[in-house]
Design a protein around this motif. Sequence first.
Motif, PDB file in Angstrom:
ATOM      1  N   PRO A  15      26.856  46.569  45.358  1.00  0.00           N
ATOM      2  CA  PRO A  15      27.712  46.610  44.168  1.00  0.00           C
ATOM      3  C   PRO A  15      27.478  47.866  43.318  1.00  0.00           C
ATOM      4  CG  PRO A  15      26.871  44.405  44.465  1.00  0.00           C
ATOM      5  CD  PRO A  15      26.145  45.290  45.453  1.00  0.00           C
ATOM      6  N   ALA A  16      26.230  48.306  43.202  1.00  0.00           N
ATOM      7  CA  ALA A  16      25.933  49.502  42.404  1.00  0.00           C
ATOM      8  C   ALA A  16      26.572  50.744  43.022  1.00  0.00           C
ATOM      9  CB  ALA A  16      24.429  49.680  42.269  1.00  0.00           C
ATOM     10  N   GLU A  17      26.529  50.848  44.340  1.00  0.00           N
ATOM     11  CA  GLU A  17      27.159  51.993  45.005  1.00  0.00           C
ATOM     12  C   GLU A  17      28.677  51.932  44.873  1.00  0.00           C
ATOM     13  OE1 GLU A  17      25.729  52.371  49.037  1.00  0.00           O
ATOM     14  OE2 GLU A  17      23.642  52.517  48.360  1.00  0.00           O
ATOM     15  N   PHE A  18      29.231  50.734  44.972  1.00  0.00           N
ATOM     16  CA  PHE A  18      30.672  50.577  44.793  1.00  0.00           C
ATOM     17  C   PHE A  18      31.079  51.035  43.392  1.00  0.00           C
ATOM     18  CE2 PHE A  18      34.094  47.921  43.043  1.00  0.00           C
ATOM     19  CZ  PHE A  18      35.143  48.326  43.857  1.00  0.00           C
ATOM     20  N   VAL A  19      30.352  50.583  42.371  1.00  0.00           N
ATOM     21  CA  VAL A  19      30.666  50.948  40.988  1.00  0.00           C
ATOM     22  C   VAL A  19      30.510  52.456  40.780  1.00  0.00           C
ATOM     23  CG1 VAL A  19      29.852  50.740  38.599  1.00  0.00           C
ATOM     24  CG2 VAL A  19      30.234  48.686  39.981  1.00  0.00           C
ATOM     25  N   ALA A  20      29.487  53.043  41.351  1.00  0.00           N
ATOM     26  CA  ALA A  20      29.258  54.486  41.197  1.00  0.00           C
ATOM     27  C   ALA A  20      30.421  55.307  41.753  1.00  0.00           C
ATOM     28  CB  ALA A  20      27.954  54.883  41.878  1.00  0.00           C
ATOM     29  N   ALA A  21      31.170  54.741  42.695  1.00  0.00           N
ATOM     30  CA  ALA A  21      32.288  55.453  43.316  1.00  0.00           C
ATOM     31  C   ALA A  21      33.628  55.224  42.607  1.00  0.00           C
ATOM     32  CB  ALA A  21      32.407  55.046  44.778  1.00  0.00           C
ATOM     33  N   VAL A  22      33.653  54.405  41.553  1.00  0.00           N
ATOM     34  CA  VAL A  22      34.899  54.160  40.823  1.00  0.00           C
ATOM     35  C   VAL A  22      35.329  55.470  40.160  1.00  0.00           C
ATOM     36  CG1 VAL A  22      35.934  52.931  38.865  1.00  0.00           C
ATOM     37  CG2 VAL A  22      34.437  51.712  40.470  1.00  0.00           C
ATOM     38  N   GLU A  23      36.551  55.896  40.404  1.00  0.00           N
ATOM     39  CA  GLU A  23      37.023  57.192  39.928  1.00  0.00           C
ATOM     40  C   GLU A  23      37.284  57.236  38.422  1.00  0.00           C
ATOM     41  OE1 GLU A  23      40.275  58.731  42.214  1.00  0.00           O
ATOM     42  OE2 GLU A  23      39.239  58.361  44.108  1.00  0.00           O
ATOM     43  N   HIS A  24      37.855  56.205  37.871  1.00  0.00           N
ATOM     44  CA  HIS A  24      38.220  56.161  36.445  1.00  0.00           C
ATOM     45  C   HIS A  24      36.938  56.091  35.608  1.00  0.00           C
ATOM     46  CE1 HIS A  24      39.880  54.522  32.717  1.00  0.00           C
ATOM     47  NE2 HIS A  24      41.073  54.921  33.137  1.00  0.00           N
ATOM     48  N   ASP A  25      36.716  57.074  34.749  1.00  0.00           N
ATOM     49  CA  ASP A  25      35.467  57.178  33.988  1.00  0.00           C
ATOM     50  C   ASP A  25      35.168  55.938  33.145  1.00  0.00           C
ATOM     51  OD1 ASP A  25      35.014  59.714  35.034  1.00  0.00           O
ATOM     52  OD2 ASP A  25      35.820  60.767  33.276  1.00  0.00           O
ATOM     53  N   THR A  26      36.146  55.481  32.381  1.00  0.00           N
ATOM     54  CA  THR A  26      35.927  54.318  31.520  1.00  0.00           C
ATOM     55  C   THR A  26      35.703  53.069  32.353  1.00  0.00           C
ATOM     56  OG1 THR A  26      37.306  55.285  29.792  1.00  0.00           O
ATOM     57  CG2 THR A  26      36.905  52.911  29.661  1.00  0.00           C
ATOM     58  N   LYS A  47      26.982  40.457  44.218  1.00  0.00           N
ATOM     59  CA  LYS A  47      27.267  40.599  45.648  1.00  0.00           C
ATOM     60  C   LYS A  47      28.720  41.044  45.773  1.00  0.00           C
ATOM     61  CE  LYS A  47      26.286  39.439  50.038  1.00  0.00           C
ATOM     62  NZ  LYS A  47      25.254  40.088  50.788  1.00  0.00           N
ATOM     63  N   MET A  48      28.994  41.977  46.659  1.00  0.00           N
ATOM     64  CA  MET A  48      30.383  42.373  46.900  1.00  0.00           C
ATOM     65  C   MET A  48      31.079  41.279  47.705  1.00  0.00           C
ATOM     66  SD  MET A  48      31.038  45.272  45.435  1.00  0.00           S
ATOM     67  CE  MET A  48      32.673  45.474  46.125  1.00  0.00           C
ATOM     68  N   TRP A  49      32.284  40.969  47.282  1.00  0.00           N
ATOM     69  CA  TRP A  49      33.160  40.039  47.991  1.00  0.00           C
ATOM     70  C   TRP A  49      34.400  40.832  48.365  1.00  0.00           C
ATOM     71  CZ3 TRP A  49      32.864  34.555  48.672  1.00  0.00           C
ATOM     72  CH2 TRP A  49      31.668  34.003  48.238  1.00  0.00           C
ATOM     73  N   ILE A  73      31.622  32.415  42.039  1.00  0.00           N
ATOM     74  CA  ILE A  73      31.773  31.559  40.850  1.00  0.00           C
ATOM     75  C   ILE A  73      32.405  32.349  39.715  1.00  0.00           C
ATOM     76  CG2 ILE A  73      30.531  30.292  39.047  1.00  0.00           C
ATOM     77  CD1 ILE A  73      28.449  29.568  41.185  1.00  0.00           C
ATOM     78  N   THR A  74      31.967  33.577  39.537  1.00  0.00           N
ATOM     79  CA  THR A  74      32.509  34.450  38.508  1.00  0.00           C
ATOM     80  C   THR A  74      32.248  35.881  38.935  1.00  0.00           C
ATOM     81  OG1 THR A  74      32.635  34.828  36.102  1.00  0.00           O
ATOM     82  CG2 THR A  74      30.435  34.537  37.034  1.00  0.00           C
ATOM     83  N   GLY A  75      32.892  36.813  38.284  1.00  0.00           N
ATOM     84  CA  GLY A  75      32.682  38.211  38.623  1.00  0.00           C
ATOM     85  C   GLY A  75      33.779  39.081  38.053  1.00  0.00           C
ATOM     86  N   PHE A  76      33.891  40.286  38.632  1.00  0.00           N
ATOM     87  CA  PHE A  76      34.877  41.233  38.110  1.00  0.00           C
ATOM     88  C   PHE A  76      35.268  42.240  39.187  1.00  0.00           C
ATOM     89  CE2 PHE A  76      30.877  43.376  37.539  1.00  0.00           C
ATOM     90  CZ  PHE A  76      31.148  44.734  37.677  1.00  0.00           C
ATOM     91  N   SER A  77      36.329  42.968  38.889  1.00  0.00           N
ATOM     92  CA  SER A  77      36.786  44.037  39.754  1.00  0.00           C
ATOM     93  C   SER A  77      37.365  45.158  38.895  1.00  0.00           C
ATOM     94  CB  SER A  77      37.854  43.535  40.718  1.00  0.00           C
ATOM     95  OG  SER A  77      38.261  44.575  41.586  1.00  0.00           O
ATOM     96  N   PRO A  78      36.882  46.381  39.089  1.00  0.00           N
ATOM     97  CA  PRO A  78      37.454  47.518  38.362  1.00  0.00           C
ATOM     98  C   PRO A  78      38.706  48.016  39.074  1.00  0.00           C
ATOM     99  CG  PRO A  78      35.531  48.224  39.619  1.00  0.00           C
ATOM    100  CD  PRO A  78      35.695  46.751  39.849  1.00  0.00           C
ATOM    101  N   ARG A  79      39.851  47.547  38.663  1.00  0.00           N
ATOM    102  CA  ARG A  79      41.119  47.950  39.270  1.00  0.00           C
ATOM    103  C   ARG A  79      41.640  49.208  38.572  1.00  0.00           C
ATOM    104  NH1 ARG A  79      41.997  44.412  43.680  1.00  0.00           N
ATOM    105  NH2 ARG A  79      41.009  42.467  43.096  1.00  0.00           N
ATOM    106  N   LYS A  80      42.621  49.842  39.167  1.00  0.00           N
ATOM    107  CA  LYS A  80      43.171  51.059  38.560  1.00  0.00           C
ATOM    108  C   LYS A  80      43.800  50.779  37.193  1.00  0.00           C
ATOM    109  CE  LYS A  80      43.913  53.872  42.593  1.00  0.00           C
ATOM    110  NZ  LYS A  80      44.817  54.726  43.343  1.00  0.00           N
ATOM    111  N   ALA A  81      44.543  49.685  37.092  1.00  0.00           N
ATOM    112  CA  ALA A  81      45.267  49.399  35.857  1.00  0.00           C
ATOM    113  C   ALA A  81      44.384  48.813  34.767  1.00  0.00           C
ATOM    114  CB  ALA A  81      46.420  48.443  36.143  1.00  0.00           C
TER     115      ALA A  81
END
Length: 144
Positions: A15-26, A47-49, A73-81
């Motif tokens: 998950p940390a590597e996935f987040v580090a690759a998110v392009e949108h700064d905010t 855990k990545m799902w 059970i809970t979580g989040f996803s950094p989507r483009k929008a």
Amino acid sequence: MAKAENKTRPTDVSPAEFVAAVEHDTRRADSEVLLGWFEEVIGYTPKMWGASLIGYGRYHYKYDSGREGDMLITGFSPRKANLVLYIMPGYRDLSDKLARLGKHKIGKSCLYINKLADIDMDVLREIVEDGLAYMKENYDTWPE
């Protein structure tokens, strides 16, 4: 006839590597905050799902149709929008909390926010804790 497998399943991606690759700064900065925040609030390791969901914990469901499986059970996803937070039991009677949360939109089990600065994190904690308590009470759950 074989039942279809769930498309959204745990993966070995960090998950940390996935987040580090998110392009949108905010979105990346907010996701870095949420990684630790969720872990602190519910005590489960992320855990990545699938390709883009960061989940905490797991529950087993079974529908009347016979379809069953496991999901976060809970979580989040950094989507483009926007950021999408997953509150799996949905928003049964959370109108008071949602009114105090700040700028957001909701779907059945999704909470859409533009950025963490738009919401009250203490109220978000109340919503996530409520969802976790509901899931533990009504489903077989376990930390991932």
